[in-house]
Design a protein around this motif. Structure first.
Motif, short mmCIF file in Angstrom:
data_model
loop_
_atom_site.label_atom_id
_atom_site.label_comp_id
_atom_site.label_asym_id
_atom_site.label_seq_id
_atom_site.Cartn_x
_atom_site.Cartn_y
_atom_site.Cartn_z
N HIS A 1 36.00 -107.52 -44.49
CA HIS A 1 36.96 -107.64 -43.39
C HIS A 1 37.13 -109.10 -42.96
O HIS A 1 38.25 -109.61 -42.82
CB HIS A 1 36.49 -106.80 -42.22
CG HIS A 1 37.44 -106.74 -41.06
ND1 HIS A 1 38.76 -106.40 -41.19
CD2 HIS A 1 37.25 -106.99 -39.74
CE1 HIS A 1 39.35 -106.43 -40.01
NE2 HIS A 1 38.46 -106.80 -39.11
N GLY B 1 39.87 -93.95 -31.50
CA GLY B 1 40.57 -95.22 -31.41
C GLY B 1 40.69 -95.90 -32.76
O GLY B 1 41.74 -96.45 -33.12
N GLY B 2 39.62 -95.87 -33.52
CA GLY B 2 39.61 -96.53 -34.82
C GLY B 2 40.54 -95.87 -35.82
O GLY B 2 41.32 -96.55 -36.51
N LEU C 1 53.47 -107.41 -33.35
CA LEU C 1 52.32 -107.98 -34.08
C LEU C 1 52.51 -109.48 -34.25
O LEU C 1 51.57 -110.25 -34.11
CB LEU C 1 52.14 -107.28 -35.42
CG LEU C 1 50.97 -107.78 -36.28
CD1 LEU C 1 49.65 -107.68 -35.52
CD2 LEU C 1 50.88 -107.03 -37.58
N VAL D 1 35.64 -97.42 -40.02
CA VAL D 1 35.66 -96.81 -38.68
C VAL D 1 34.59 -95.74 -38.54
O VAL D 1 33.88 -95.67 -37.52
CB VAL D 1 37.07 -96.23 -38.39
CG1 VAL D 1 37.02 -95.28 -37.22
CG2 VAL D 1 38.04 -97.36 -38.11
N ALA E 1 53.15 -110.80 -39.83
CA ALA E 1 52.83 -109.39 -39.58
C ALA E 1 53.38 -108.53 -40.70
O ALA E 1 52.69 -107.65 -41.22
CB ALA E 1 53.44 -108.97 -38.25
N TYR F 1 43.09 -94.05 -35.18
CA TYR F 1 44.47 -94.29 -34.74
C TYR F 1 44.93 -95.67 -35.19
O TYR F 1 46.06 -95.84 -35.66
CB TYR F 1 44.56 -94.14 -33.22
CG TYR F 1 45.95 -94.28 -32.68
CD1 TYR F 1 46.34 -95.41 -31.93
CD2 TYR F 1 46.92 -93.30 -32.93
CE1 TYR F 1 47.62 -95.54 -31.45
CE2 TYR F 1 48.21 -93.44 -32.45
CZ TYR F 1 48.56 -94.55 -31.72
OH TYR F 1 49.85 -94.69 -31.25
N ALA F 2 44.06 -96.66 -35.04
CA ALA F 2 44.42 -98.01 -35.47
C ALA F 2 44.63 -98.06 -36.98
O ALA F 2 45.55 -98.71 -37.47
CB ALA F 2 43.33 -98.99 -35.05
N VAL G 1 31.26 -97.37 -38.14
CA VAL G 1 31.12 -97.92 -36.79
C VAL G 1 30.83 -96.82 -35.78
O VAL G 1 29.98 -96.97 -34.90
CB VAL G 1 32.41 -98.68 -36.39
CG1 VAL G 1 32.46 -98.91 -34.90
CG2 VAL G 1 32.48 -100.02 -37.12
N LEU H 1 35.24 -94.16 -30.25
CA LEU H 1 35.38 -95.14 -31.33
C LEU H 1 36.09 -94.53 -32.53
O LEU H 1 36.95 -95.17 -33.16
CB LEU H 1 34.01 -95.68 -31.73
CG LEU H 1 33.35 -96.64 -30.73
CD1 LEU H 1 31.92 -96.94 -31.13
CD2 LEU H 1 34.14 -97.93 -30.62
N SER I 1 47.97 -96.59 -37.76
CA SER I 1 49.03 -97.54 -37.43
C SER I 1 49.15 -98.61 -38.49
O SER I 1 50.23 -99.07 -38.82
CB SER I 1 48.74 -98.22 -36.09
OG SER I 1 48.52 -97.27 -35.10
N LEU I 2 48.01 -99.01 -39.04
CA LEU I 2 47.99 -100.11 -40.00
C LEU I 2 48.54 -99.68 -41.35
O LEU I 2 49.20 -100.46 -42.05
CB LEU I 2 46.57 -100.63 -40.14
CG LEU I 2 46.33 -101.81 -41.06
CD1 LEU I 2 46.96 -103.06 -40.50
CD2 LEU I 2 44.84 -102.02 -41.27
N VAL J 1 51.18 -106.10 -43.09
CA VAL J 1 51.44 -104.66 -43.14
C VAL J 1 51.86 -104.23 -44.54
O VAL J 1 51.43 -103.19 -45.04
CB VAL J 1 52.51 -104.28 -42.09
CG1 VAL J 1 52.96 -102.85 -42.29
CG2 VAL J 1 51.97 -104.48 -40.68
N PHE K 1 40.49 -102.04 -31.35
CA PHE K 1 41.26 -100.91 -31.87
C PHE K 1 42.55 -100.73 -31.08
O PHE K 1 43.62 -100.50 -31.66
CB PHE K 1 40.44 -99.62 -31.78
CG PHE K 1 39.27 -99.55 -32.73
CD1 PHE K 1 38.20 -98.73 -32.46
CD2 PHE K 1 39.26 -100.30 -33.90
CE1 PHE K 1 37.12 -98.66 -33.34
CE2 PHE K 1 38.19 -100.24 -34.78
CZ PHE K 1 37.11 -99.41 -34.49
#
Lengths: 126, 126, 242
Positions: A41, A116-117, B58, A76, A55, A119-120, A79, A113, A123-124, A59, B45
């Motif tokens: 990462h 939220g993770g 972004l 995620v 961006a 979901y992120a 984590v 976590l 989105s990504l 993406v 996140f």
């Protein structure tokens, strides 16, 4: 022969012992996974910043292969296992939070976590 | 004599005098960085998923991160991750690969150096 | 600096139980003086009501362990010279154990945890069996070399911050002893001992501060023993043999 056993240990059932042992195994296993994920990462971030990726470019690359969603999902999940277990030890040692109540707090953090993770990640990469 | 586990008094707490060795400081760095990361991750996140939902957002977000104060915070966060990672790898080594008595202080120093190096790499490439 | 040019120097000694306090005494400064010499002088010449423990006074029994300037030490092996700085010499009872009076602590909780960790040998042979043959160079016996010299002085226990934070934690000495016996090929406790040290207060609670290893007067490595136990517990959990 000493018969007196300290409270907290005398009634430790086999199930609670196994539970404690598994918390340890999961903590260390997730740590090993995270060691790899974090290195990848951070290398990725440095690469992106150095090449001044926009961006759209980031993406686009995330969508380019199935690797990234899989990678970040594993990240995620690891984590969501590792952080709550670490916080559990801190809560026990420094806040006196133990047993069932600690488990509830830890599980809640894990869910936050994880939710939220993921979901992120969606989105990504979606 | 009957045994009671009366808690030791406040006067019997260890203080700074018994903690002036590298193993203890390695623990403090590991625990503090862990807490910092646990607090940071939900924020990470959230902001990521918000920014990623809309690519224009972004781009604005990435612009915002170029501000010096944000860059500094990011670098400190990278330092926290790198320190936690390096310290954690050291622990995994001790626990699962094996113990080398003469290597302990060296291992801590190496972990610290690796963490700082990584953070510098990030700071200077950003 | 507590130097030889001064004829006396101030010493703070804990008096009373948990609700006690440090009391100040002026003690003659002598060459090659140990902290145990200081305590003994106070009890014999200044205040006969001072309670303290010692036995061999030559660094073999561990009875004289106390907290000296914040660190757990054997007072018979701590020269006043090595007590650094301008601070007054501060002598208190060992940390993390109930104070009986003055410098005497109740060692029972320490040994209770030793028992709870299954720190006793479980024989498997009978008088009719031949002697056990344990090769000195075998890996298990070599592992025991590093752990077996523990005399139960509780310096490591007093030095461990996790013991202070977590009352259930078995502590470095009990876990070191458990590891010693795990490596003893004659011992028959088997998985029962692993279960005893794998619970909430077991080896997993160690955070590798290494204060125990730093302070052990016999230069043992409880941290290494605990790491060994962690390996065994993890393996047993994963294999389903725990």
């Amino acid at each position: 022969m000493i018969d007196v056993v300290p409270p907290g240990i005398e009634n430790a059932s086999l199930r609670s012992v196994r539970y404690a042992a598994w918390r340890f195994v999961l903590q260390r296993a997730s740590a090993a996974v995270l060691a790899i994920c974090v290195v990848v990462h951070l290398a990725t971030i440095i690469y992106a910043v150095r090449h001044q990726l926009t961006a759209a470019a980031i993406v686009a690359r995330m969508h380019a292969s199935a690797f990234w969603p899989a990678f970040y999902t594993i990240f995620v999940v690891a984590v969501a296992i590792h952080a709550p277990l670490g916080l559990r030890a801190i809560a026990d040692e420094w806040l006196g939070l133990r047993g069932r109540r600690a488990d509830v707090v830890v599980a809640s953090i894990a869910l936050v976590l994880l939710g939220g993770g993921l979901y992120a990640v969606r989105s990504l990469t979606a | 004599m009957t045994t009671t586990l009366a808690p030791s008094s406040a006067s019997q707490r260890n203080d700074a005098r018994s903690r002036g060795h590298s193993g203890f400081w390695a623990f403090v760095v590991h625990r503090v960085s862990g807490i910092v990361l646990a607090l940071f991750l939900p924020v990470h996140f959230f902001t990521l998923s918000q920014a990623l939902a809309r690519p224009a957002a972004l781009d604005r977000f990435l612009e915002w991160t170029r501000q010096p104060v944000v860059k500094l915070t990011e670098t400190l966060l990278v330092l926290a991750v790198a320190a936690h990672l390096a310290g954690g790898v050291r622990l995994l080594f001790i626990e699962f690969v094996g113990w080398r008595a003469d290597w302990q202080k060296t291992a801590i120093a190496l972990a610290g150096a690796a963490a700082v190096a990584y953070a510098l790499l990030f700071a200077l490439n950003g | 600096m507590i130097s030889l040019t001064e004829s006396t120097f101030p010493v703070l000694i804990w008096r009373g139980a948990a609700d006690g306090a440090f009391r100040r005494y002026e003690v003659p400064r002598l060459a090659s003086q140990t902290v145990l010499d200081v305590v003994t002088h106070v009890q014999r010449h200044l205040d006969a009501s001072l309670a303290y423990r010692y036995a061999c006074r030559v660094g073999m029994c561990g009875s004289c362990a106390m907290t000296v300037n914040g660190k757990a030490r054997w007072t018979c092996r701590t020269h006043v010279d090595t007590v650094a700085g301008d601070r007054t010499l501060e002598i208190g009872p060992l940390h993390h154990l109930p104070i009986v009076r003055d410098l005497v602590v109740d060692m029972a909780p320490f040994f209770d945890k030793w028992a709870a960790a299954k720190g006793e040998f479980k024989p498997t042979a009978t008088r009719y069996d031949d002697f056990a043959k344990v090769a000195p160079a075998s890996p298990a016996r070599r592992a025991i070399d590093a752990t077996i010299e523990c005399i139960g002085c509780a310096v490591c226990y007093a030095s461990c911050d996790v013991v202070g934070w977590k009352p259930d934690y078995l502590g470095p000495a009990a876990l070191n002893r458990a590891f010693t016996l795990v490596n003893d090929v004659r011992d028959g406790a088997g998985v029962a001992r692993l279960r005893a040290i794998a619970g909430d207060g077991g080896c997993q609670s160690c955070h590798t501060h290494q204060s125990c290893t730093e302070r052990c007067p016999k230069h043992l490595l409880p941290t290494a023993s605990i790491a060994g136990l962690k390996r065994l517990v993890a393996l047993a959990a994963v294999k389903g043999t725990l």
